[in-house]
Design a protein around this motif. Structure first.
Motif, PDB file in Angstrom:
ATOM      1  N   ARG A 135       3.599  -3.308   2.724  1.00 23.40           N
ATOM      2  CA  ARG A 135       4.585  -2.366   3.249  1.00 23.40           C
ATOM      3  C   ARG A 135       4.443  -1.002   2.584  1.00 23.40           C
ATOM      4  O   ARG A 135       4.600  -0.893   1.374  1.00 23.40           O
ATOM      5  N   PRO A 136       4.143   0.031   3.365  1.00 18.83           N
ATOM      6  CA  PRO A 136       4.061   1.376   2.782  1.00 18.83           C
ATOM      7  C   PRO A 136       5.408   1.770   2.175  1.00 18.83           C
ATOM      8  O   PRO A 136       6.469   1.449   2.733  1.00 18.83           O
ATOM      9  N   ILE A 137       5.363   2.472   1.042  1.00 19.36           N
ATOM     10  CA  ILE A 137       6.608   2.841   0.366  1.00 19.36           C
ATOM     11  C   ILE A 137       7.217   4.061   1.040  1.00 19.36           C
ATOM     12  O   ILE A 137       6.644   5.139   1.046  1.00 19.36           O
ATOM     13  N   MET A 155      -1.321   9.833  10.968  1.00 15.20           N
ATOM     14  CA  MET A 155      -1.848   8.465  11.039  1.00 15.20           C
ATOM     15  C   MET A 155      -3.153   8.417  10.261  1.00 15.20           C
ATOM     16  O   MET A 155      -4.120   9.078  10.635  1.00 15.20           O
ATOM     17  N   ARG A 156      -3.146   7.617   9.174  1.00 15.05           N
ATOM     18  CA  ARG A 156      -4.331   7.504   8.325  1.00 15.05           C
ATOM     19  C   ARG A 156      -4.579   6.035   7.998  1.00 15.05           C
ATOM     20  O   ARG A 156      -3.636   5.308   7.704  1.00 15.05           O
ATOM     21  N   LEU A 157      -5.835   5.634   8.000  1.00  9.30           N
ATOM     22  CA  LEU A 157      -6.177   4.295   7.531  1.00  9.30           C
ATOM     23  C   LEU A 157      -6.572   4.344   6.062  1.00  9.30           C
ATOM     24  O   LEU A 157      -6.577   3.329   5.370  1.00  9.30           O
ATOM     25  N   ASP A 158      -6.861   5.547   5.583  1.00  6.68           N
ATOM     26  CA  ASP A 158      -7.255   5.753   4.190  1.00  6.68           C
ATOM     27  C   ASP A 158      -6.512   6.998   3.700  1.00  6.68           C
ATOM     28  O   ASP A 158      -6.431   7.994   4.433  1.00  6.68           O
ATOM     29  N   PRO A 159      -5.950   6.970   2.486  1.00  2.22           N
ATOM     30  CA  PRO A 159      -5.144   8.100   2.025  1.00  2.22           C
ATOM     31  C   PRO A 159      -5.927   9.399   1.941  1.00  2.22           C
ATOM     32  O   PRO A 159      -5.331  10.484   1.941  1.00  2.22           O
ATOM     33  N   ASP A 160      -7.256   9.335   1.879  1.00  2.00           N
ATOM     34  CA  ASP A 160      -8.052  10.554   1.696  1.00  2.00           C
ATOM     35  C   ASP A 160      -8.473  11.217   3.003  1.00  2.00           C
ATOM     36  O   ASP A 160      -9.010  12.323   2.987  1.00  2.00           O
ATOM     37  N   GLU A 161      -8.290  10.559   4.107  1.00  2.00           N
ATOM     38  CA  GLU A 161      -8.692  11.205   5.367  1.00  2.00           C
ATOM     39  C   GLU A 161      -7.568  12.124   5.862  1.00  2.00           C
ATOM     40  O   GLU A 161      -6.402  11.912   5.537  1.00  2.00           O
ATOM     41  N   PRO A 173       1.277  -5.491  14.565  1.00  2.66           N
ATOM     42  CA  PRO A 173       1.337  -4.112  14.078  1.00  2.66           C
ATOM     43  C   PRO A 173      -0.046  -3.551  13.744  1.00  2.66           C
ATOM     44  O   PRO A 173      -0.943  -4.290  13.348  1.00  2.66           O
ATOM     45  N   ALA A 174      -0.193  -2.243  13.893  1.00  3.38           N
ATOM     46  CA  ALA A 174      -1.406  -1.537  13.458  1.00  3.38           C
ATOM     47  C   ALA A 174      -1.080  -0.862  12.129  1.00  3.38           C
ATOM     48  O   ALA A 174      -0.370   0.145  12.107  1.00  3.38           O
ATOM     49  N   TRP A 175      -1.573  -1.426  11.033  1.00  3.47           N
ATOM     50  CA  TRP A 175      -1.260  -0.895   9.706  1.00  3.47           C
ATOM     51  C   TRP A 175      -1.821   0.507   9.532  1.00  3.47           C
ATOM     52  O   TRP A 175      -2.918   0.817  10.029  1.00  3.47           O
ATOM     53  N   ASN A 176      -1.088   1.356   8.826  1.00  2.00           N
ATOM     54  CA  ASN A 176      -1.602   2.675   8.450  1.00  2.00           C
ATOM     55  C   ASN A 176      -0.901   3.100   7.171  1.00  2.00           C
ATOM     56  O   ASN A 176       0.143   2.537   6.798  1.00  2.00           O
ATOM     57  N   VAL A 177      -1.467   4.091   6.485  1.00  2.00           N
ATOM     58  CA  VAL A 177      -1.032   4.453   5.133  1.00  2.00           C
ATOM     59  C   VAL A 177       0.452   4.816   5.087  1.00  2.00           C
ATOM     60  O   VAL A 177       1.184   4.388   4.194  1.00  2.00           O
ATOM     61  N   GLY A 178       0.907   5.609   6.033  1.00  2.00           N
ATOM     62  CA  GLY A 178       2.288   6.075   6.017  1.00  2.00           C
ATOM     63  C   GLY A 178       3.283   5.093   6.610  1.00  2.00           C
ATOM     64  O   GLY A 178       4.486   5.280   6.491  1.00  2.00           O
ATOM     65  N   GLY A 179       2.775   4.064   7.270  1.00  2.00           N
ATOM     66  CA  GLY A 179       3.673   3.095   7.890  1.00  2.00           C
ATOM     67  C   GLY A 179       4.344   3.652   9.130  1.00  2.00           C
ATOM     68  O   GLY A 179       5.521   3.398   9.391  1.00  2.00           O
TER      69      GLY A 179
END
Lengths: 335, 335
Positions: B76-78, B200-206, B314-320
């Protein structure tokens, strides 16, 4: 209620705290009736128009959830994880309960008044309508209302439309929402919300003491600006007015002290006039002028005329109730 | 918004979801002014009375937080741990943004409109006023409002008093509250809330893709009654009408399917007429008659006229963000 909203003497609709046990019931106001029965000479059935035609009474009252402060207990009891926001003040209007009970004519053997609501659910393994009782003498006190209005408008659904009980000075669960029935009884009510819920216990197996009146508390409006995730706050060097509000259900607020060093030293705050009456929180202010950057922990401590004072540390209990330990607001003063 | 409130076509004040980044600012309506500046021929300063004197526009619009559904992502993204309640529908009134921009006369080099709010805080290490921008063509669309009214009353403090942006069909953060300034700019805005937050990010650096329009979702009113702690629900054997509401910011709702067996089989629900217009959620109903006791998982799945359908998982992503996986409501049918 976000704590910056402490700046408002009366909490705007939508910012007052809410605790909803089951679902918010859908009520057709034209079909709705309040039944008054049990140990009365003249049982009543009253519609909303009949209630509104009766003499109107108004009271500004601060309401607090018995679980406010629960999230600061360790270990944290499982239930609503309130920090300190479960409070609000409303301008409630309706009819005096004692007027309605006078019309119903309570029989001498009546000792409690039972309030039954329209919200239904399961709790502690029991399917139930939400029900709570009051001792007859409390039910007959002047400021106990059957409220149909909040802040000048009809009671919103989430606050008990079309009618709720209002018992100023008592914890939130006392103020039964979505009322359907008022029943005079001749022995203490032992339903779930009275005999199992809302009791102070140090051990789950003891009967415990029923929660009733709100313990004193003072809350500061957190100064400065917040960080989004941590909610840590910063404010610039220079004079600032710390402000907040304090209340007690036991007796009027006698004073509030403020500390800017985490409770090492305390100074008396200035109280605003008690313009909103006995049952509303009382504003206070304190001028603070941090002259150098650095971290501070701000605290406020209320005391009431009955001699109750907020404790420094929480008193743990099974249900996580009535934690009125002093608030600690961490702020960083920046240059 | 507790999901039983889906029964209301327009969400009552105090039940609409809220996401407040920093503090709710205190605004003196008499002193407040809206500045319109940047790449315009005629910068404007407008007070509330001047705005109210302009032509009034009204739109019923369903607003949803981009983080609705976040708590169902694993890990779960914070951030705000929304389940499915971060939604609501308001009857918003104000003036068309394009009318105001026409008076200001946007210069040809303007490509975006930047909205600056009065709420200030720290996020991602940056001290900031909340700011978001819109492409000029979106800002000029007919239904984009500067709203000063909700459900027939003045905008409540928590919804942006005295003035907020309303962009129907876009996720909640677009609808900037407590507006102070509207600035036409000639390059894409790269402030925190646009370039770092809400992507929408799958990686925090993109860099990620900016969140814009609301994906389709249908939500059922959970039938029966809840258990207090678990919120598990029970209902009796017999016919019951399952009802709910569905929306999409991409295109009108084309249909809703309901499943009473956890998504194994689906049946088409009946859509209510689109009485509230293009931007409001659409009611739907489905008659269900469980004949034997037992456990069921109820689901609803919306699709829109652009061909978007809710996913099963669900489609997981960094920001939730934007988790519009189908709702699953566990109910136990009892005899």
């Amino acid at each position: 209620m976000p704590l910056e909203v402490l700046r408002e003497p009366v909490t705007p609709v939508g910012l007052h705290y809410l605790l909803i046990h089951y679902d918010i019931p859908a009520v057709d106001p034209d079909a709705w009736r309040l039944t008054v029965d049990g140990l009365v000479e003249h049982p009543l059935e009253l519609g909303l128009a009949e209630l509104r035609a009766r003499e109107r009474a108004e009271v500004v009252s601060t309401m607090e959830c018995a679980g406010n402060g629960r999230a600061r207990l360790d270990p944290r009891p499982i239930s609503q994880p309130w920090l300190l926001e479960a409070v609000g003040t409303g301008r409630w209007a309706g009819v005096q309960l004692r007027d309605v009970l006078a019309d119903a004519d309570v029989r001498p053997e009546g000792i409690e008044v039972l309030f039954t609501a329209l919200d239904r659910g399961v709790e502690g393994g029991e399917e139930q309508w939400f029900q709570r009782s009051l001792p007859l003498d409390v039910a007959l006190s002047e400021d106990v209302l059957l409220a149909y209005e909040l802040n000048g408008g009809p009671l919103p659904p989430q606050h008990g439309f079309p009618l709720r009980l209002l018992v100023p000075g008592w914890y939130g669960m006392t103020n039964v929402k979505w009322l359907s029935r008022i029943t005079v009884i001749d022995e203490p009510f032992t339903g779930y919300q009275q005999a199992r819920g809302y009791r102070m216990r140090l051990d789950p197996d003891e009967p415990g003491e029923a929660l009733q009146r709100i313990l004193p508390r003072a809350l500061l409006i957190p100064p400065g600006i917040p960080e989004f995730m941590t909610r840590e706050r910063t404010l610039p060097v220079g004079p600032t007015t710390l402000a907040g509000r304090a209340w007690s259900g036991h007796a009027p607020v006698a004073g509030v002290e403020v500390s800017v060093d985490g409770g090492e030293t305390w100074a008396e705050a200035e109280l605003d006039p008690p313009d909103l009456g006995r049952w509303a929180w009382r504003g206070f202010t304190y001028t603070w002028a941090p002259s150098v950057p650095g971290a501070h922990v701000l605290c406020a401590r209320a005391r009431d005329e009955a001699g109750n004072v907020q404790p420094d540390v929480p008193a743990w209990n099974v249900g996580g109730y009535a934690n009125n330990a002093i608030q600690r607001v961490s702020v960083t003063v920046t240059s």
